[in-house]
Scaffold this motif. Structure first.
Motif, PDB file in Angstrom:
ATOM      1  N   GLY A 135       0.675  -1.272   0.089  1.00 57.70           N
ATOM      2  CA  GLY A 135       0.072  -0.099   0.056  1.00 57.70           C
ATOM      3  C   GLY A 135       0.707   1.297   0.103  1.00 57.70           C
ATOM      4  N   TYR A 136       2.285   1.076  -0.145  1.00 58.33           N
ATOM      5  CA  TYR A 136       3.219   2.286  -0.017  1.00 58.33           C
ATOM      6  C   TYR A 136       4.275   1.882  -0.702  1.00 58.33           C
ATOM      7  CZ  TYR A 136       5.829   0.150   3.803  1.00 58.33           C
ATOM      8  OH  TYR A 136       6.583  -0.684   4.506  1.00 58.33           O
ATOM      9  N   ASP A 137       5.148   2.657  -0.857  1.00 63.13           N
ATOM     10  CA  ASP A 137       6.436   2.640  -1.814  1.00 63.13           C
ATOM     11  C   ASP A 137       7.714   2.553  -0.971  1.00 63.13           C
ATOM     12  OD1 ASP A 137       8.329   2.209  -3.536  1.00 63.13           O
ATOM     13  OD2 ASP A 137       8.129   3.670  -4.866  1.00 63.13           O
ATOM     14  N   PRO A 138       8.295   1.641  -0.627  1.00 62.00           N
ATOM     15  CA  PRO A 138       9.269   1.687   0.414  1.00 62.00           C
ATOM     16  C   PRO A 138      10.719   2.154  -0.137  1.00 62.00           C
ATOM     17  CG  PRO A 138       8.921  -0.594  -0.055  1.00 62.00           C
ATOM     18  CD  PRO A 138       8.073   0.306  -0.805  1.00 62.00           C
ATOM     19  N   HIS A 139      10.780   2.063  -1.418  1.00 60.19           N
ATOM     20  CA  HIS A 139      12.031   2.034  -2.357  1.00 60.19           C
ATOM     21  C   HIS A 139      12.439   3.254  -2.279  1.00 60.19           C
ATOM     22  CE1 HIS A 139      11.072  -1.962  -3.373  1.00 60.19           C
ATOM     23  NE2 HIS A 139      10.190  -1.878  -4.158  1.00 60.19           N
ATOM     24  N   HIS A 140      13.849   3.779  -2.419  1.00 60.41           N
ATOM     25  CA  HIS A 140      14.305   4.849  -2.287  1.00 60.41           C
ATOM     26  C   HIS A 140      13.848   6.008  -1.375  1.00 60.41           C
ATOM     27  CE1 HIS A 140      16.755   4.265  -6.038  1.00 60.41           C
ATOM     28  NE2 HIS A 140      15.779   3.610  -6.440  1.00 60.41           N
ATOM     29  N   ALA A 141      13.709   5.291   0.181  1.00 58.42           N
ATOM     30  CA  ALA A 141      13.350   6.126   1.302  1.00 58.42           C
ATOM     31  C   ALA A 141      13.841   5.667   2.515  1.00 58.42           C
ATOM     32  CB  ALA A 141      11.602   5.962   1.107  1.00 58.42           C
ATOM     33  N   MET A 142      14.027   6.776   3.154  1.00 56.04           N
ATOM     34  CA  MET A 142      14.535   6.028   4.474  1.00 56.04           C
ATOM     35  C   MET A 142      13.955   6.795   5.621  1.00 56.04           C
ATOM     36  SD  MET A 142      18.293   7.846   4.374  1.00 56.04           S
ATOM     37  CE  MET A 142      18.827   9.503   4.259  1.00 56.04           C
ATOM     38  N   SER A 143      13.989   6.579   7.026  1.00 53.84           N
ATOM     39  CA  SER A 143      13.398   7.359   7.993  1.00 53.84           C
ATOM     40  C   SER A 143      14.722   7.698   9.042  1.00 53.84           C
ATOM     41  CB  SER A 143      12.513   6.306   8.706  1.00 53.84           C
ATOM     42  OG  SER A 143      11.830   6.908   9.890  1.00 53.84           O
ATOM     43  N   VAL A 144      14.720   9.014   9.073  1.00 57.47           N
ATOM     44  CA  VAL A 144      15.770   9.566  10.223  1.00 57.47           C
ATOM     45  C   VAL A 144      15.302   9.967  11.581  1.00 57.47           C
ATOM     46  CG1 VAL A 144      17.676  11.087  10.382  1.00 57.47           C
ATOM     47  CG2 VAL A 144      17.034  10.320   8.024  1.00 57.47           C
ATOM     48  N   SER A 145      15.605   8.895  12.361  1.00 58.59           N
ATOM     49  CA  SER A 145      15.152   9.511  13.942  1.00 58.59           C
ATOM     50  C   SER A 145      15.926  10.687  14.527  1.00 58.59           C
ATOM     51  CB  SER A 145      15.064   8.110  14.619  1.00 58.59           C
ATOM     52  OG  SER A 145      14.296   7.179  13.808  1.00 58.59           O
ATOM     53  N   ILE A 146      14.948  11.282  15.176  1.00 55.42           N
ATOM     54  CA  ILE A 146      15.798  12.776  15.566  1.00 55.42           C
ATOM     55  C   ILE A 146      15.457  12.597  17.189  1.00 55.42           C
ATOM     56  CG2 ILE A 146      16.420  14.912  15.609  1.00 55.42           C
ATOM     57  CD1 ILE A 146      15.523  14.886  12.315  1.00 55.42           C
ATOM     58  N   PRO A 147      16.106  12.405  18.162  1.00 55.44           N
ATOM     59  CA  PRO A 147      15.652  12.674  19.505  1.00 55.44           C
ATOM     60  C   PRO A 147      16.168  14.141  20.010  1.00 55.44           C
ATOM     61  CG  PRO A 147      17.939  11.799  19.486  1.00 55.44           C
ATOM     62  CD  PRO A 147      17.510  11.929  18.110  1.00 55.44           C
ATOM     63  N   LEU A 148      15.404  14.827  20.991  1.00 55.21           N
ATOM     64  CA  LEU A 148      15.689  15.943  21.515  1.00 55.21           C
ATOM     65  C   LEU A 148      16.543  16.044  22.777  1.00 55.21           C
ATOM     66  CD1 LEU A 148      12.056  17.878  20.978  1.00 55.21           C
ATOM     67  CD2 LEU A 148      14.192  17.967  19.581  1.00 55.21           C
ATOM     68  N   HIS A 149      17.286  17.032  22.777  1.00 55.02           N
ATOM     69  CA  HIS A 149      18.028  17.023  23.997  1.00 55.02           C
ATOM     70  C   HIS A 149      17.070  17.414  25.299  1.00 55.02           C
ATOM     71  CE1 HIS A 149      21.662  17.042  21.939  1.00 55.02           C
ATOM     72  NE2 HIS A 149      21.679  17.952  21.409  1.00 55.02           N
ATOM     73  N   GLU A 150      17.390  16.857  26.400  1.00 47.98           N
ATOM     74  CA  GLU A 150      16.412  17.230  27.447  1.00 47.98           C
ATOM     75  C   GLU A 150      16.210  18.488  27.761  1.00 47.98           C
ATOM     76  OE1 GLU A 150      16.182  15.425  32.165  1.00 47.98           O
ATOM     77  OE2 GLU A 150      18.006  15.053  30.999  1.00 47.98           O
ATOM     78  N   ASN A 151      15.057  18.951  28.170  1.00 46.33           N
ATOM     79  CA  ASN A 151      14.712  20.224  28.423  1.00 46.33           C
ATOM     80  C   ASN A 151      14.930  21.198  27.347  1.00 46.33           C
ATOM     81  OD1 ASN A 151      13.825  19.407  31.138  1.00 46.33           O
ATOM     82  ND2 ASN A 151      15.807  19.704  31.841  1.00 46.33           N
TER      83      ASN A 151
END
Length: 500
Positions: A135-151
């Protein structure tokens, strides 16, 4: 005589057990290196189980003891009269011995067919999983996870503006065609399961759906089609507009008349706990207007049915981390360094998680994908080993029978028999055991389908799998039988007549 033969059998068994134990530890080390990363939970320890190891060694020794003692006892009771007619027995072969050989070969072929059916079932199940419509196209795609610094970015406005800055900067990266925020909605297992309410209808506790916090470019980035209505724009996203989109499953289940657009839903699971979670004011009590319906995409893994899903602007509730979906022209991971540089340009102290994978890897690293792959691999290995053992066993028995009947074949050749006739005799002598073994194997496979289904998701009763396994086993058996049969057809009559 019994002691001598039994000693030889036990010596062979002891050597085999020692080699098997050594091979087990060596093979286990190799398996650990190729074992799929997420096939099992992290706490699972894969090692040699000593009680199982001792049990297996005991079974091996007991098996050799049983099958070594039986012919030894039989030989120790040989009568003088039988020895006197040994030449006749060499011509016709021992009827009792041939029956025993045929029965053992039939049993081995039957068990081999069961394993081949399991291997075919597991492989077919894995292939079906690989070709599951996403149902979606996973090719040529990535997921970049970004955490935040505390406070950091503790207010609703500051955090929303920061996330949008990150997305916009990543979208400017050369080679990136699109970037979109996906706080918790990276498929194929996305969203968090929560109760939702529909305006004008009684609240039901069991009315559950997958709640996804996304940006307006999410559907375009994953190439999920818009079926009806619209998607909110960047301005609405920035302002935390009270709008939502739903997937086809939810629309068909709760709006069978096709009137979902314009209705409203409430998500009481939202909360506001600064600084960990900053949400729009009173969002848990607010009604969100349904403005669009999108196509179904996998959101509960590859093997489970698609769940009803609600998609809302990520600015309605933001945690201490987010994800950016990045669609690229080339292989996504080749642009990962450039994407990281863009992130640090917004905030030099900001970093992303060290492990970033493309969306194809999100699929292949999934537990169901890995377990199906592992099951297909294991069944394939055991099926191949069983096939090899069946071929070796059949070859050994036929070769022994041919050697035992060498004198007979010489007499037949001397009386004018052709090589083709000798081939026919050898093949006919094994046809019954192979055919009966395949028949018993088919019956066992049909009877053990429930047991095999616990390990392989496919159907071992599939006629294609059963026919293919039977044909493969027949072909291999034919090759194993053809070699000694060919030697039988080349027997020199004068040499055979002198054979003792």
């Amino acid at each position: 005589i019994v002691r001598q033969l039994l000693t030889e059998s036990m010596l062979l068994a002891a050597i085999g057990v020692v080699l098997g134990v050594a091979a087990s530890y060596g093979i286990l080390a190799g398996i650990k290196t190729v074992l799929p990363r997420f096939a099992f939970a992290p706490e699972v320890a894969i090692r040699i189980n000593l009680p199982v190891l001792f049990f297996s060694g005991g079974v091996a020794l007991a098996t050799v003891l049983l099958f070594g003692l039986w012919p030894a006892l039989h030989l120790s009771r040989t009568q003088v009269g039988q020895i006197m007619v040994s030449n006749t027995r060499r011509v016709a072969g021992s009827v009792r011995g041939r029956r025993a050989h045929n029965a053992l070969i039939a049993l081995q072929i039957a068990l081999t067919l069961v394993l081949l059916a399991g291997a075919g079932s597991a492989t077919k199940g894995f292939l079906r999983l690989m070709h599951t419509p996403l149902g979606y196209d996973p090719h040529h795609a990535m997921s970049v996870s970004i955490p935040l610094h505390e406070n950091s970015y503790t207010t609703w406005a500051a955090r929303g503006a920061y996330f949008e800055q990150l997305r916009a900067k990543v979208a400017e990266t050369p080679g990136v065609t699109m970037a979109a925020i996906s706080s918790n909605a990276t498929p194929p297992r996305n969203g968090w399961n929560s109760r939702f309410e529909i305006l004008g209808r009684p609240a039901v506790e069991q009315q559950m759906g997958s709640i996804n916090l996304i940006g307006p470019g999410y559907f375009a980035a994953l190439r999920i089609p818009l079926l009806e209505g619209r998607i909110w724009n960047e301005t609405e996203n920035h302002n935390g507009a009270h709008v939502a989109a739903i997937n086809r499953t939810l629309a068909q289940r709760y709006f069978p008349n096709g009137d979902a657009i314009g209705h409203s839903v409430k998500l009481p699971g939202f909360e506001d706990r600064p600084p960990a979670i900053v949400s729009a004011a009173k969002i848990a009590d607010s009604w969100l207007e349904i403005v669009g319906i999108v196509g179904d995409a996998r959101n509960d893994g590859l093997a489970n049915p698609i769940q009803p899903a609600v998609f809302v602007p990520y600015t309605l509730s933001m945690t201490m981390a987010t994800q950016i979906l990045v669609r690229t022209e080339a292989a996504p991971l080749t642009l990962l360094h450039a994407v990281w540089m863009q992130l640090t340009a917004v905030d030099p102290e900001q970093q992303s998680y060290s492990v970033t994978e493309d969306l194809d890897s999100w699929i292949s690293d999934g537990q169901e994908w890995q377990q199906e792959h592992l099951a297909a691999w294991i069944f394939g290995v055991f099926g191949g080993l069983a096939l090899a053992l069946a071929a070796i066993g059949l070859y050994s028995v036929v070769s022994y029978t041919v050697a035992q009947r060498t004198n007979e074949f010489g007499i037949r050749m001397a009386l004018g028999a052709q090589p083709g006739h000798e081939l026919g005799i050898v093949f006919a002598s094994t046809l019954g055991s192979v055919g009966s073994g395949i028949g018993v194997g088919l019956a066992l496979t049909l009877g053990l389908n429930t047991v095999l289904a616990q390990w392989a998701k496919g159907n071992s009763r599939d006629p294609v799998i059963l026919i293919a396994g039977a044909l493969l086993l027949s072909f291999v058996s034919g090759i194993a039988c053809a070699i000694p049969a060919w030697h039988a057809s080349k027997v020199d009559p004068m040499t055979a007549l002198r054979c003792e």
